[in-house]
Design a protein around this motif. Structure first.
Motif, short mmCIF file in Angstrom:
data_model
loop_
_atom_site.label_atom_id
_atom_site.label_comp_id
_atom_site.label_asym_id
_atom_site.label_seq_id
_atom_site.Cartn_x
_atom_site.Cartn_y
_atom_site.Cartn_z
N ASN A 57 0.67 -1.19 -0.06
CA ASN A 57 -0.12 -0.01 -0.14
C ASN A 57 0.74 1.21 0.20
O ASN A 57 0.67 2.18 0.68
CB ASN A 57 -0.97 -0.05 1.20
CG ASN A 57 -2.04 -1.26 1.11
OD1 ASN A 57 -2.17 -1.87 2.12
ND2 ASN A 57 -2.54 -1.35 0.04
N GLY A 58 1.92 1.18 -0.72
CA GLY A 58 2.59 2.81 -1.27
C GLY A 58 1.80 3.05 -2.24
O GLY A 58 1.16 2.51 -3.10
N LEU A 59 1.57 4.65 -2.56
CA LEU A 59 0.99 5.10 -3.84
C LEU A 59 1.90 6.54 -4.03
O LEU A 59 2.49 7.14 -3.54
CB LEU A 59 -0.29 5.68 -3.22
CG LEU A 59 -0.91 6.63 -4.21
CD1 LEU A 59 -1.33 5.75 -5.63
CD2 LEU A 59 -2.46 6.96 -3.67
N LEU A 60 2.21 6.39 -5.47
CA LEU A 60 3.06 7.25 -6.03
C LEU A 60 2.29 8.17 -7.13
O LEU A 60 1.37 7.56 -7.70
CB LEU A 60 4.26 6.43 -6.62
CG LEU A 60 5.07 5.45 -6.10
CD1 LEU A 60 5.99 4.71 -7.05
CD2 LEU A 60 5.69 6.11 -4.74
N ALA A 61 2.72 9.35 -6.92
CA ALA A 61 2.24 10.36 -7.98
C ALA A 61 3.17 11.01 -8.94
O ALA A 61 4.28 11.46 -8.20
CB ALA A 61 1.19 11.57 -7.47
N PHE A 62 3.14 10.75 -10.17
CA PHE A 62 4.06 11.37 -11.14
C PHE A 62 3.47 12.07 -12.13
O PHE A 62 2.25 12.16 -12.38
CB PHE A 62 4.75 10.16 -11.86
CG PHE A 62 5.53 9.07 -11.02
CD1 PHE A 62 6.70 9.26 -10.86
CD2 PHE A 62 4.99 7.98 -10.71
CE1 PHE A 62 7.60 8.35 -10.21
CE2 PHE A 62 5.62 6.96 -10.12
CZ PHE A 62 6.85 7.08 -9.77
N THR A 109 -6.77 -1.25 1.13
CA THR A 109 -5.62 -1.59 1.86
C THR A 109 -5.55 -2.90 2.26
O THR A 109 -6.61 -3.54 2.59
CB THR A 109 -5.13 -0.52 2.86
OG1 THR A 109 -6.21 -0.72 3.95
CG2 THR A 109 -5.09 1.01 2.31
N LEU A 110 -4.26 -3.52 2.64
CA LEU A 110 -4.30 -4.93 3.09
C LEU A 110 -4.79 -4.99 4.59
O LEU A 110 -5.32 -6.17 4.93
CB LEU A 110 -2.78 -5.25 3.23
CG LEU A 110 -2.21 -5.47 1.97
CD1 LEU A 110 -0.67 -5.86 1.89
CD2 LEU A 110 -2.74 -6.61 1.22
N ASP A 111 -4.95 -3.87 5.20
CA ASP A 111 -5.76 -3.88 6.57
C ASP A 111 -7.12 -3.43 6.49
O ASP A 111 -7.65 -3.08 7.46
CB ASP A 111 -4.89 -3.16 7.65
CG ASP A 111 -4.85 -1.77 7.36
OD1 ASP A 111 -5.14 -1.52 6.19
OD2 ASP A 111 -4.41 -0.89 8.19
N ASN A 112 -7.65 -3.79 5.30
CA ASN A 112 -9.30 -3.50 5.09
C ASN A 112 -9.74 -2.18 5.27
O ASN A 112 -10.63 -1.88 5.89
CB ASN A 112 -9.89 -4.43 6.16
CG ASN A 112 -9.54 -5.85 5.81
OD1 ASN A 112 -9.58 -6.34 4.47
ND2 ASN A 112 -8.85 -6.69 6.89
N HIS A 113 -8.86 -1.22 4.99
CA HIS A 113 -9.42 0.25 4.87
C HIS A 113 -9.58 0.69 3.59
O HIS A 113 -8.88 0.13 2.54
CB HIS A 113 -8.46 1.22 5.70
CG HIS A 113 -8.53 1.26 7.22
ND1 HIS A 113 -8.70 2.25 8.21
CD2 HIS A 113 -8.13 0.04 8.02
CE1 HIS A 113 -8.40 1.55 9.22
NE2 HIS A 113 -8.26 0.29 9.44
#
Length: 583
Positions: A121-126, A169-173
């Motif tokens: 759950n990383g998120l990158l903006a380019f 997300t992996l923790d269900n959010h």
């Protein structure tokens, strides 16, 4: 050769910004590092993504959602890169993530803004045209055990709406982040982590609703689809995929079994505006061993249509009744029109894990046709539109069977593409079989709920290849062409109006096939890892780009049996790397 970092302009971006991310990913902290984007920055003002734009995403110069449009076609009308010039395609820019898990997300692009997720759950903006890093976000998973994550700590991408970016997300959010700064706008929890649920899919936004589903079929989690208000994160509705007693389909389960019945909804669905229906796939039942749960076990291994305002189920079609082979029915439903035996249909098509290519009437859930696209012995045929299974292929505690395909499927999660010009579906295919035997099991929250042992083996009908890319004629379900691969083919498909089909290989190349014939028209320089990622394409100004993740991982290295032991598969290097190409 390994790519050098390149941009679409002559100067090079600062490497310090690029190298900062691996540290953040390795730490997996709660850090949200942002660089506010101003109007004078290269990416320019951010154009909000409205419901109208999403409804016309098929014609947009960007790539606004997971499979490009509500029909999930994976097809772009862009033709700047075409069969006549694709041989001149060159690297434009690239980015290393620093993570060695599976990289499965496509680049999502709005104007000159690109958003792409990383494992954990990383998120990158380019800036989509140059690779300039605008901001990054890293989810804090330090207190999450991640023990109920099946098949790698992956994420399959984001949704866009208004000025927000949405990630599950992996923790269900479910998170909403500001598209220009990366700051969290809202954060909504749907389930506790580590008890049988996780979320790995890209959300789908319909009429201001953020639609998500969950993983967890291997842990007995009762599957569901949920709708959240895009502005506030408030839950609007939640629809279970395993009906309780007294609900439609509830009588297809033994008493009490619905509570741990599986039916995960871990891949992004589609939306049909003509019937105002969400079309979503539902995964395998729990436990795997079917003798423990006699009945059809609705709505597992099915495609369902739901009312997007309420979540109420309108109809269903079940691909594999009483599944005992883990033949998930979550494969993306692609909405398309076709003509079969002289009759026109508004259809959905899906290449199922069980080895059959299905065309279903999307207005009522009735089967149009089903044709084998892989070696399939467990689902043996059809009667009155219903799949029939071979009793000899059903394992038990004292019975080992050999069947095809393996539980990895004739096709797994990696998506097909449908081209309206050729009227072909392009299918990334696995060629495997398996031995399977029943085992004793009891349910305990957070532990695997299988009841079977298995070994993935070679398919005797395909002794020299683990995979292939094939084109299927939508009007017949028959194969039009095939490209064979000694390695498994786990890359998603992208089709374009330029007469091309793009997909990445396990040995680290992005291919461009002729959409009509399957001829290889271009192959990229060798990338740093094998491809699981889903390619996408977009246009900024007058220039078209194609982007894809290299980053081997996912289920094959973990569960692939003899395929995973193949020295050529074992030697595939790890490491996430985003590559962008242009003329």
């Amino acid at each position: 050769m390994k790519f050098a970092y390149r941009t679409s302009v002559t100067r090079r971006p600062l490497r310090n910004a690029v190298l900062a991310l691996p540290v953040a990913l390795a730490c997996a902290t709660a850090l949200t590092v942002t660089s506010p984007v101003r109007a004078e920055d290269p990416a320019g003002p951010y154009q909000p993504v409205t419901s109208e734009r999403l409804g016309h995403a098929a014609q947009d110069n960007g790539w606004l959602m997971y499979r490009h449009d509500y029909s999930s076609t994976g097809y772009s009308v862009l033709d700047g890169i075409n069969a006549g010039n694709v041989a001149q395609l060159k690297p434009a820019w690239d980015y290393e993530t620093g993570s060695k898990s599976g990289h499965e997300a496509p680049p999502i692009v709005n104007g000159d803004y690109m958003f792409i997720t990383t494992p954990k759950n990383g998120l990158l903006a380019f800036q989509a045209s140059t690779g300039k890093l605008l901001w990054k976000y890293q989810r804090d998973l330090s207190d999450v055990g991640l023990k109920t994550i099946c098949c790698d700590v992956v994420n399959r991408g984001v949704a866009l709406y208004g000025s927000n970016v949405y990630m599950a997300t992996l923790d269900n959010h479910v998170l909403a982040l500001d598209a220009t700064t990366g700051k969290v706008v809202w954060d909504q929890a749907l389930e506790a982590p580590d008890l049988g649920y996780a979320m790995t899919l890209a959300p789908l936004v319909v009429k201001g609703h953020v639609i998500v589903g969950v993983s967890g079929g291997e842990y007995g989690g009762r599957g569901f689809i949920a709708s959240l208000d895009a502005k506030t994160g408030k839950q609007i509705w939640r629809q279970s995929t395993i009906p309780a007693p007294g609900e439609p389909g509830g009588d297809t389960w033994p008493k009490g079994a619905y509570k741990t019945g599986g039916g995960a909804t871990w891949l992004t669905g589609s939306y049909d505006p003509q019937t105002d229906s969400l079309i979503w796939g539902v995964g395998n039942p729990g436990p795997w061993l079917a003798v423990l749960r006699p009945g059809d076990n609705l709505y597992t291994d099915s495609v369902i249509a739901l009312n997007p305002a309420t979540g109420k189920i309108k109809w269903h079609y079940q691909y594999t009744p009483n599944d005992t082979w883990d033949y998930d029915g979550t494969n993306e439903p692609v909405l398309t029109d076709l003509t079969y035996q002289g009759k026109a249909y508004k259809a959905l098509v899906s290449a199922s894990r069980n080895g059959w290519f299905y065309a279903v009437d999307r207005t009522n859930g009735k089967l149009i046709y089903a044709e084998k696209f892989a070696h399939a012995t467990s689902v043996s045929g059809f009667k009155d539109g219903r799949p029939m299974t071979d009793p000899a292929m059903r394992p038990d505690v004292d019975k080992e069977i050999f069947t095809c395909p393996s539980f990895l499927g004739g096709k797994n999660w990696w998506p097909i593409a449908v081209d309206p010009q050729t009227h072909f579906a392009y299918v990334p295919t696995l060629h495997t079989c398996m031995k399977m035997k029943g085992a004793s099991v009891s349910y305990k929250a957070g532990l695997p709920f299988l009841g079977e042992t298995f070994t993935v083996m070679r398919d005797p009908e395909h002794p020299d290849e683990w995979g292939s890319v094939q084109a299927i004629d939508l009007n017949s379900g028959k194969q039009a062409w095939s490209f064979k691969s000694a390695l498994p083919w786990n890359g998603g498909m992208l089709a374009t109006a330029g007469g091309l089909v793009f997909s990445g290989s396990a040995d680290g190349y992005l291919y461009a096939f002729d959409a009509k014939t399957g001829s290889v028209l271009w192959k990229s320089p060798k990338m740093s890892s094998g491809v699981l990622g889903v390619p996408s394409t977009w246009k900024v100004g007058d220039r078209q780009y194609v982007g894809v993740y290299a980053g081997w991982g996912g289920g094959v290295p973990i569960w692939g049996g003899d395929m995973a032991k193949d020295p050529r598969v074992r030697s595939i290097p790890l490491g996430g790397h985003l590559y962008v190409f242009a003329l």
